[in-house]
Every structure is written in C-alpha cells, then in structure tokens.
Design a protein around this motif. Structure first.
Motif, short mmCIF file in Angstrom:
data_model
loop_
_atom_site.label_atom_id
_atom_site.label_comp_id
_atom_site.label_asym_id
_atom_site.label_seq_id
_atom_site.Cartn_x
_atom_site.Cartn_y
_atom_site.Cartn_z
N ALA A 1 -34.31 4.68 0.66
CA ALA A 1 -33.40 4.73 1.82
C ALA A 1 -33.47 3.47 2.67
O ALA A 1 -32.58 3.20 3.47
N CYS A 2 -34.54 2.72 2.52
CA CYS A 2 -34.70 1.53 3.35
C CYS A 2 -33.76 0.42 2.87
O CYS A 2 -33.64 0.17 1.69
N CYS A 3 -33.10 -0.19 3.81
CA CYS A 3 -32.12 -1.23 3.46
C CYS A 3 -32.67 -2.64 3.69
O CYS A 3 -31.90 -3.59 3.83
N CYS A 4 -33.98 -2.79 3.80
CA CYS A 4 -34.54 -4.11 4.09
C CYS A 4 -33.96 -5.20 3.19
O CYS A 4 -33.72 -6.31 3.64
N GLY A 5 -33.71 -4.85 1.93
CA GLY A 5 -33.20 -5.85 0.99
C GLY A 5 -31.87 -6.42 1.45
O GLY A 5 -31.66 -7.63 1.41
N ASP A 6 -30.97 -5.54 1.88
CA ASP A 6 -29.67 -6.02 2.33
C ASP A 6 -29.77 -6.75 3.66
O ASP A 6 -29.04 -7.70 3.92
N VAL A 7 -30.71 -6.32 4.50
CA VAL A 7 -30.93 -7.03 5.77
C VAL A 7 -31.42 -8.44 5.50
O VAL A 7 -30.90 -9.42 6.05
N LEU A 8 -32.37 -8.56 4.60
CA LEU A 8 -32.98 -9.87 4.33
C LEU A 8 -32.02 -10.82 3.63
O LEU A 8 -32.21 -12.02 3.65
N GLN B 1 -26.95 -1.27 10.85
CA GLN B 1 -26.19 -0.60 9.80
C GLN B 1 -27.09 0.15 8.82
O GLN B 1 -26.60 0.88 7.97
N CYS B 2 -28.39 -0.02 8.93
CA CYS B 2 -29.30 0.76 8.09
C CYS B 2 -29.40 2.17 8.68
O CYS B 2 -29.63 2.33 9.88
N PRO B 3 -29.21 3.20 7.85
CA PRO B 3 -29.22 4.58 8.39
C PRO B 3 -30.54 4.97 9.04
O PRO B 3 -30.60 5.89 9.86
N LEU B 4 -31.61 4.27 8.70
CA LEU B 4 -32.91 4.64 9.28
C LEU B 4 -33.16 3.96 10.63
O LEU B 4 -34.02 4.39 11.39
N PHE B 5 -32.40 2.92 10.91
CA PHE B 5 -32.65 2.09 12.09
C PHE B 5 -32.66 2.91 13.37
O PHE B 5 -31.70 3.65 13.67
N LYS B 6 -33.74 2.79 14.13
CA LYS B 6 -33.93 3.46 15.42
C LYS B 6 -34.05 4.97 15.30
O LYS B 6 -34.39 5.63 16.27
N ILE C 1 -35.32 6.93 12.16
CA ILE C 1 -36.59 7.20 11.50
C ILE C 1 -37.49 5.98 11.61
O ILE C 1 -38.70 6.07 11.70
N CYS C 2 -36.85 4.83 11.65
CA CYS C 2 -37.60 3.59 11.57
C CYS C 2 -37.67 2.91 12.94
O CYS C 2 -36.66 2.49 13.49
N THR C 3 -38.87 2.85 13.50
CA THR C 3 -39.07 2.20 14.81
C THR C 3 -40.34 1.33 14.71
O THR C 3 -41.13 1.51 13.78
N PRO D 1 -42.77 2.22 11.52
CA PRO D 1 -41.78 1.52 10.69
C PRO D 1 -41.66 2.15 9.31
O PRO D 1 -42.65 2.54 8.72
N ALA D 2 -40.43 2.25 8.83
CA ALA D 2 -40.22 2.73 7.45
C ALA D 2 -40.17 1.53 6.51
O ALA D 2 -40.54 1.63 5.35
N GLY D 3 -39.69 0.43 7.01
CA GLY D 3 -39.61 -0.76 6.17
C GLY D 3 -40.33 -1.90 6.86
O GLY D 3 -40.56 -1.87 8.07
N ALA D 4 -40.65 -2.92 6.08
CA ALA D 4 -41.46 -4.00 6.64
C ALA D 4 -40.71 -4.84 7.68
O ALA D 4 -41.33 -5.44 8.55
N CYS D 5 -39.39 -4.86 7.60
CA CYS D 5 -38.63 -5.68 8.59
C CYS D 5 -38.81 -5.17 10.00
O CYS D 5 -38.44 -5.83 10.96
N MET D 6 -39.30 -3.94 10.13
CA MET D 6 -39.48 -3.37 11.46
C MET D 6 -40.89 -3.63 11.98
O MET D 6 -41.20 -3.38 13.14
N VAL D 7 -41.76 -4.14 11.12
CA VAL D 7 -43.18 -4.23 11.48
C VAL D 7 -43.49 -5.46 12.31
O VAL D 7 -43.90 -5.39 13.46
N ALA E 1 -36.47 -8.99 11.22
CA ALA E 1 -35.12 -8.89 11.75
C ALA E 1 -34.90 -7.55 12.45
O ALA E 1 -34.33 -7.48 13.54
N CYS E 2 -35.35 -6.46 11.84
CA CYS E 2 -35.11 -5.14 12.45
C CYS E 2 -35.89 -4.99 13.75
O CYS E 2 -35.40 -4.42 14.73
N HIS E 3 -37.10 -5.51 13.76
CA HIS E 3 -37.90 -5.45 14.98
C HIS E 3 -37.20 -6.22 16.10
O HIS E 3 -37.08 -5.74 17.23
S1 SF4 Z 1 -36.96 -1.98 8.38
FE1 SF4 Z 1 -36.28 0.01 8.82
S2 SF4 Z 1 -34.34 -0.23 9.84
FE2 SF4 Z 1 -34.83 -2.16 8.88
S3 SF4 Z 1 -33.78 -2.04 6.93
FE3 SF4 Z 1 -35.86 -1.39 6.56
S4 SF4 Z 1 -35.77 0.81 6.87
FE4 SF4 Z 1 -33.90 0.02 7.69
#
Ligand code: SF4
Ligand code: SF4
Lengths: 364, 73
Positions: free
Chosen positions: A309-316, A324-329, A331-333, A337-343, A348-350
C-alpha cells in the motif's frame, strides 16, 4: 550580504525565472536536504505556478529497503552485538518491526554521530561485535571507507559494517530512462558533488539533454540554481552548471573517491521504490571482507516484504505527491511511519507532513 | 544524513583537527582532507572534514549576487 541585498537578489532571480519560462516545467531536487530547505524557506510558494519543484530519490534513509532493516534488526537481537547507527535509522520500518522496537525489547543500539565513534566503541568493548549501519550516498561512504581503513591499521577485529551505501547517479539514470517520469531539469545534490565532482552527472546533459545545476542548501543557493536552470531552458542549452563553487570543485575530493574505490565494489542494489538498480550499490570488497558484517556475523532474519500500500516508489520518482498516497497522514505519520519517506526529516513525505501548507493544499 | 556544515580549523594535530563550529569545539578527522591547515574553513560531515571552503569563490558568489540584485532594480 545584508538581508536587504539577499532580498533583492531573490527578487531578481524570481523575476528572471518568470521571464525565462514560458511553459510549465518540472525541476527535480535529487537531494532530500534540498527538499527540506525548499519547504522551510517557502520557495515552492514563491515560484511562479509554471515552475514546479518535485522531490526525488535523494535520501538514503528513504531508499533503504525493508530487507536491510530486517537484517539490522536480526543483528540487534543477538546479545553480543552492538548496533551503531545514525539516529535517522531508528524508526525506519522493516517488514514487521523497526530498530526502535528492538531497542525497547532490550537490544543494544547506540546512536553515533560519526563512524569513528563506532570504532571507538569497538576499542572500548573488545568482547562484543560493533556493527555499524553504513547508510548514505557518496557524501557518507568515504567516511565509512576511511573508518574501515583505520580499523585495519589498528588491527581492530570487532568492528563490522552492514553496508547499504549507494551511488546517486544510478537512480537519476533510472529516472531519465523511465517514460512515466517527466522532469525538465535537476538540482544536483551539493554535498554528494563535494565528493564526486560534476563529472558523474555529465550524462544528464550529454545523453539525456536535460539541464542540471549543482547547488548548496541556503535559500538563495537554491533560487540561484532554479534561475540557472530557467536560463538554460530559455537559451535551449542542456549543461551541468555549478552554483556551489565555494565547496564543489570540478573534480570533487579525489582522496575520498579513492577511499570509496579502495574499499567498495560497485554492485546492483535494491532501492525502496525503485527496486534493483544495476551498479548502484557499494559492497565491501573481498580484501576487506573481515569487516563485512554479512560475511562475518550470522543473523536470524525474517523474510522481507515491502508494504504494497505504500507509494514511496511513486513519490521518489516524482510521479505522485505525498498527499496522493492513501496512507499519508492517515496511517502514515512521522510518529508511526509506514514508509521510509515519512521517517527521515529529509524524506519527502515527512517534509510535506511538516511544512506542506501553501497552495498545494488548495487542490493543485 | 548528508548534512554538512562549515567549520574553522583552530588546531591541527596529525590527522585530527580541533574545529570551531559556531562557537562549539569538536575533534574531526582530516583523513579525507590531509592538506587542510590551521585557519582554513572546511566543510565537515559526520566527524570528517570533506572539503575546503574556498573563500575566494565564496566572495565571488556574494559579489555576483550583489550585482545581480542591483541589476535594473
Ligand atoms: S512514506 Fe507513507 S505517506 Fe509517504 S508514500 Fe510511503 S506510505 Fe505513503
Ligand atoms: S541524506 Fe539527506 S542530504 Fe544526503 S543526499 Fe540525503 S537527503 Fe541529501
């Protein structure tokens, strides 16, 4: 420069950027530290709408795959091991847990500031294995290499590196050969280029005919670089230029490059979000295998999977923006964090989570 | 992670140097920048000096930015 002069310079750059660009363009900042600087200084909001800045793959934390974290966690579980790591790695999710969870269960995980601190730890704890998590791009890899060389010189036997060091030119190549990705120019990572020089990125202009500017991390450095990109586009040039000459020399730091080449081989490596990229990773050479954690220390690693479910690949790759990632804010904070971009604070997500106000919130 | 900051070398001792970073003193390694001298400004990353900061270039940039800001303002 006085604040007044800086303000005037900024105004000049913004006016020229507006003048030079007559159609929508997308510039990618390869480096996460740029992402943060751009958010902090509000540059996205200042730029005309037709100039869009997108975040690229530039944070080693963000691109660390679950598999690597799972191995680190497996090592952390063994009593005789001490994990020495930069602080950003603690919360990076592995397949089912993270280092910080291992820490609360009693693993010995120590945050260090420099790889040399890990070497000191090895001197201080001769009966234990010190495993340094070698993560980072060309800026950080030579420090690990130099530390391994120092360990050899001193004949230290209980210092090991679990390496995930990576080359930054490889994902830029991968991006440029991906049809889904649409980028008109790049802000090249200043501190990577301090080591590598401008040479490794010449393919951006030569092969792919895209503009690129090496730049630093002050707001004005970045504006100047966007201005230089705009000017190149206006003049229909595609070159590598340098807006950060005060520290980035054309040939980089040759001693550091030598240290990397002396200790590491270029290998295929997995990037979170990109998958396997040829010639993008640094593995420890056979001559130094006594420092290679993977070769010297057993660990009971779980079977690794990426969260689908994590869209980090498309973000990166700049294909979607974090919201636009369904987890953003949801499930993922940053706390969980659900994906590393939030860590990492450079992820970018952080950055979007923390600073993402402004026009993007209004539907753009 | 690649955050690197400017520091001034106040004492050099073989491959180590004492640097001043905004008033705070630290020990860093000169393994990757052995020619750095006392008085030099260096870019420091995770305990290592990784490059000299070129004063002249820094001034050129500042000068350029000044001129730019005066351009038809
Ligand atoms: S870090 Fe979290 S919000 Fe960002 S793309 Fe990955 S799962 Fe989605
Ligand atoms: S770690 Fe951070 S600074 Fe270094 S490349 Fe990354 S994002 Fe840029």
């Amino acid at each position: 420069m006085t604040p007044e002069e800086s303000r005037k310079a900024a105004e000049f750059f913004l006016r020229k950027i507006d003048e030079y660009i007559d159609h929508p363009v997308r510039f990618m900042e390869v480096c996460g530290t740029h992402t943060v600087a751009i958010f902090r200084s509000g540059i996205r909001q200042l730029l005309p709408e037709k100039v869009e800045l997108v975040s690229g793959p530039g944070c080693p934390v963000c691109v660390t795959p679950n598999d690597y974290m799972d191995m680190a966690i497996a090592y952390a579980k063994e009593e005789n091991n001490i994990i020495a790591t930069f602080g950003d790695m603690l919360k990076v999710p592995g397949t089912t847990s993270s280092l910080i969870e291992a820490n609360t269960r009693g693993a010995d995980i120590r945050i260090i500031y420099s790889p040399l601190d890990a070497l000191q730890m090895a001197r201080d704890n001769p009966s234990r294995n010190i495993i340094f998590l070698g993560v980072g791009f060309e800026t950080t890899a030579p420090l690990t290499a130099a530390t391994i060389q120092a360990a050899r010189q001193e004949n230290i036997k209980n210092f090991f590196v679990l390496t995930s060091h990576k080359w930054t030119d490889a994902p830029v190549k991968a991006l440029l050969s991906d049809d889904k990705v649409n980028v008109d120019g790049f802000l090249l990572p200043g501190h990577v280029c301090v080591i590598t020089g401008e040479g490794p990125f010449s393919f951006v202009a030569e092969k792919y005919k895209k503009s690129a500017v090496v730049t630093g991390f002050e707001a004005l450095d970045i504006l100047q670089a966007v201005y230089m990109l705009a000017k190149q586009i206006h003049e229909k040039r595609a070159e590598i230029e340098n807006a950060y000459k005060r520290v980035v020399k054309y040939n980089g730091n040759i001693i550091a490059q030598k240290a990397i080449m002396e200790v590491f081989d270029k290998t295929a490596a997995t990037w979170r979000g990109f998958g396997l990229i040829e010639q993008s990773g640094m593995s420890i050479k056979d001559e130094y295998s006594e420092y290679d954690a993977l070769k010297c220390i057993k660990g009971d690693k779980e079977i690794s999977k990426e969260n689908p479910a994590c869209c980090c690949g498309d973000v990166l790759r700049g294909i979607i923006k974090p919201p636009q990632c369904p987890l953003f804010k949801k499930i993922c904070t940053p706390d969980k964090p659900a994906g590393a971009c939030m860590v990492s604070v450079e992820g970018a997500c952080h950055a979007w989570y923390k600073y993402g106000q402004g026009r993007y919130h209004y539907g753009r | 992670m690649c955050l690197a900051v400017p520091a001034k070398i106040i004492e050099k001792n073989n491959m180590m140097a004492t640097v001043d970073v905004e008033g705070i003193k630290r020990q860093i390694s000169l393994m990757l920048l052995p020619d750095a001298q006392t008085g030099d400004f260096v870019l420091m990353h995770a305990g290592f000096a990784i490059q000299l900061i070129d004063k002249q270039e820094a001034e050129i940039t500042t000068q350029l930015l000044k001129e730019v800001s005066l351009d038809d303002a």
